[in-house]
Design a protein around this motif. Structure first.
Motif, PDB file in Angstrom:
ATOM      1  N   GLU A   4     -12.054  70.718  29.203  1.00 31.70           N
ATOM      2  CA  GLU A   4     -12.072  72.142  29.535  1.00 31.70           C
ATOM      3  C   GLU A   4     -10.810  72.792  28.991  1.00 31.70           C
ATOM      4  N   HIS A   5     -10.979  73.907  28.337  1.00 27.31           N
ATOM      5  CA  HIS A   5      -9.827  74.612  27.756  1.00 27.31           C
ATOM      6  C   HIS A   5      -9.285  75.600  28.778  1.00 27.31           C
ATOM      7  N   ILE A   6      -8.066  75.383  29.203  1.00 27.08           N
ATOM      8  CA  ILE A   6      -7.436  76.271  30.179  1.00 27.08           C
ATOM      9  C   ILE A   6      -6.888  77.514  29.491  1.00 27.08           C
ATOM     10  N   GLY A   7      -6.414  77.366  28.282  1.00 30.25           N
ATOM     11  CA  GLY A   7      -5.894  78.508  27.553  1.00 30.25           C
ATOM     12  C   GLY A   7      -4.655  78.156  26.783  1.00 30.25           C
ATOM     13  N   PRO A   8      -4.167  79.110  26.026  1.00 27.83           N
ATOM     14  CA  PRO A   8      -2.972  78.872  25.215  1.00 27.83           C
ATOM     15  C   PRO A   8      -1.785  78.485  26.073  1.00 27.83           C
ATOM     16  N   ILE A   9      -0.933  77.682  25.494  1.00 27.05           N
ATOM     17  CA  ILE A   9       0.265  77.257  26.219  1.00 27.05           C
ATOM     18  C   ILE A   9       1.174  78.469  26.457  1.00 27.05           C
ATOM     19  N   GLU A  10       1.664  78.560  27.651  1.00 25.56           N
ATOM     20  CA  GLU A  10       2.583  79.648  28.007  1.00 25.56           C
ATOM     21  C   GLU A  10       3.787  79.013  28.686  1.00 25.56           C
ATOM     22  N   THR A  11       4.822  78.785  27.947  1.00 29.73           N
ATOM     23  CA  THR A  11       6.057  78.272  28.521  1.00 29.73           C
ATOM     24  C   THR A  11       7.195  79.150  28.039  1.00 29.73           C
ATOM     25  N   GLU A  12       8.342  78.957  28.646  1.00 29.03           N
ATOM     26  CA  GLU A  12       9.514  79.717  28.211  1.00 29.03           C
ATOM     27  C   GLU A  12       9.811  79.449  26.751  1.00 29.03           C
ATOM     28  N   MET A  13       9.648  78.191  26.316  1.00 32.25           N
ATOM     29  CA  MET A  13       9.977  77.826  24.950  1.00 32.25           C
ATOM     30  C   MET A  13       8.925  78.278  23.946  1.00 32.25           C
ATOM     31  N   SER A  14       7.696  78.567  24.393  1.00 34.04           N
ATOM     32  CA  SER A  14       6.642  78.931  23.448  1.00 34.04           C
ATOM     33  C   SER A  14       6.951  80.240  22.739  1.00 34.04           C
ATOM     34  N   HIS A  15       7.841  81.036  23.298  1.00 36.73           N
ATOM     35  CA  HIS A  15       8.185  82.300  22.653  1.00 36.73           C
ATOM     36  C   HIS A  15       8.991  82.084  21.373  1.00 36.73           C
ATOM     37  N   SER A  16       9.576  80.889  21.236  1.00 34.49           N
ATOM     38  CA  SER A  16      10.359  80.606  20.037  1.00 34.49           C
ATOM     39  C   SER A  16       9.536  79.914  18.954  1.00 34.49           C
ATOM     40  N   LEU A  17       8.249  79.670  19.207  1.00 37.77           N
ATOM     41  CA  LEU A  17       7.391  79.017  18.220  1.00 37.77           C
ATOM     42  C   LEU A  17       6.897  80.020  17.189  1.00 37.77           C
ATOM     43  N   THR A  18       6.750  79.545  15.956  1.00 36.64           N
ATOM     44  CA  THR A  18       6.191  80.388  14.899  1.00 36.64           C
ATOM     45  C   THR A  18       4.677  80.467  15.065  1.00 36.64           C
ATOM     46  N   GLN A  19       4.050  81.339  14.322  1.00 39.08           N
ATOM     47  CA  GLN A  19       2.595  81.462  14.379  1.00 39.08           C
ATOM     48  C   GLN A  19       1.915  80.155  13.966  1.00 39.08           C
ATOM     49  N   GLU A  20       2.443  79.489  12.953  1.00 35.55           N
ATOM     50  CA  GLU A  20       1.872  78.212  12.509  1.00 35.55           C
ATOM     51  C   GLU A  20       2.003  77.154  13.602  1.00 35.55           C
ATOM     52  N   GLN A  21       3.151  77.112  14.272  1.00 42.39           N
ATOM     53  CA  GLN A  21       3.351  76.149  15.350  1.00 42.39           C
ATOM     54  C   GLN A  21       2.392  76.438  16.504  1.00 42.39           C
ATOM     55  N   LEU A  22       2.207  77.700  16.836  1.00 42.28           N
ATOM     56  CA  LEU A  22       1.278  78.058  17.908  1.00 42.28           C
ATOM     57  C   LEU A  22      -0.154  77.671  17.558  1.00 42.28           C
ATOM     58  N   ARG A  23      -0.515  77.757  16.282  1.00 46.05           N
ATOM     59  CA  ARG A  23      -1.853  77.331  15.865  1.00 46.05           C
ATOM     60  C   ARG A  23      -2.041  75.837  16.120  1.00 46.05           C
ATOM     61  N   ILE A  24      -1.003  75.054  15.899  1.00 43.67           N
ATOM     62  CA  ILE A  24      -1.058  73.615  16.171  1.00 43.67           C
ATOM     63  C   ILE A  24      -1.189  73.366  17.667  1.00 43.67           C
ATOM     64  N   VAL A  25      -0.338  74.004  18.432  1.00 39.81           N
ATOM     65  CA  VAL A  25      -0.326  73.815  19.884  1.00 39.81           C
ATOM     66  C   VAL A  25      -1.656  74.220  20.507  1.00 39.81           C
ATOM     67  N   ASN A  26      -2.218  75.333  20.057  1.00 39.60           N
ATOM     68  CA  ASN A  26      -3.413  75.884  20.689  1.00 39.60           C
ATOM     69  C   ASN A  26      -4.723  75.497  20.018  1.00 39.60           C
ATOM     70  N   ALA A  27      -4.676  74.607  19.031  1.00 40.26           N
ATOM     71  CA  ALA A  27      -5.907  74.135  18.393  1.00 40.26           C
ATOM     72  C   ALA A  27      -6.757  73.411  19.436  1.00 40.26           C
ATOM     73  N   PRO A  28      -8.082  73.436  19.278  1.00 41.31           N
ATOM     74  CA  PRO A  28      -8.946  72.749  20.250  1.00 41.31           C
ATOM     75  C   PRO A  28      -8.522  71.288  20.445  1.00 41.31           C
ATOM     76  N   LEU A  29      -8.525  70.847  21.687  1.00 48.93           N
ATOM     77  CA  LEU A  29      -8.051  69.509  22.007  1.00 48.93           C
ATOM     78  C   LEU A  29      -9.047  68.420  21.634  1.00 48.93           C
ATOM     79  N   ASP A  30     -10.273  68.786  21.353  1.00 52.64           N
ATOM     80  CA  ASP A  30     -11.265  67.768  20.999  1.00 52.64           C
ATOM     81  C   ASP A  30     -11.303  67.505  19.494  1.00 52.64           C
TER      82      ASP A  30
END
Length: 82
Positions: A4-30
């Motif tokens: 089950e997908h809860i949603g994009p990661i939201e942490t204090e450090m996620s604000h320092s991630l680039t768009q490419e890094q966020l795409r990796i983090v938030n890619a489907p887990l399956d």
């Protein structure tokens, strides 16, 4: 196996991630991902955030990820953060 997908990661450090890094983090887990980029581009940081998201969403630790590092320093640093 579906997770089950809860949603994009939201942490204090996620604000320092680039768009490419966020795409990796938030890619489907399956899906399997192959992340390759230049040294110092933030691959290890993105993988740590993805692992955090996987744990948060209940993925069993045995199914988390396999990471390959070409330096002992990066491998050790990543293991400390996980």
């Amino acid at each position: 196996m579906q997770y089950e997908h809860i949603g994009p990661i939201e942490t204090e450090m996620s604000h320092s991630l680039t768009q490419e890094q966020l795409r990796i983090v938030n890619a489907p887990l399956d899906r399997h991902l192959k992340v390759s980029a230049a040294p110092g581009s933030g691959k290890s940081l993105a993988l740590r955030h993805r692992a955090h998201r996987m744990l948060k969403e209940g993925v069993p630790a045995s199914q988390l990820l396999i990471a390959v590092s070409y330096t002992h320093l990066r491998a050790h640093e990543t293991s400390l953060h996980l």
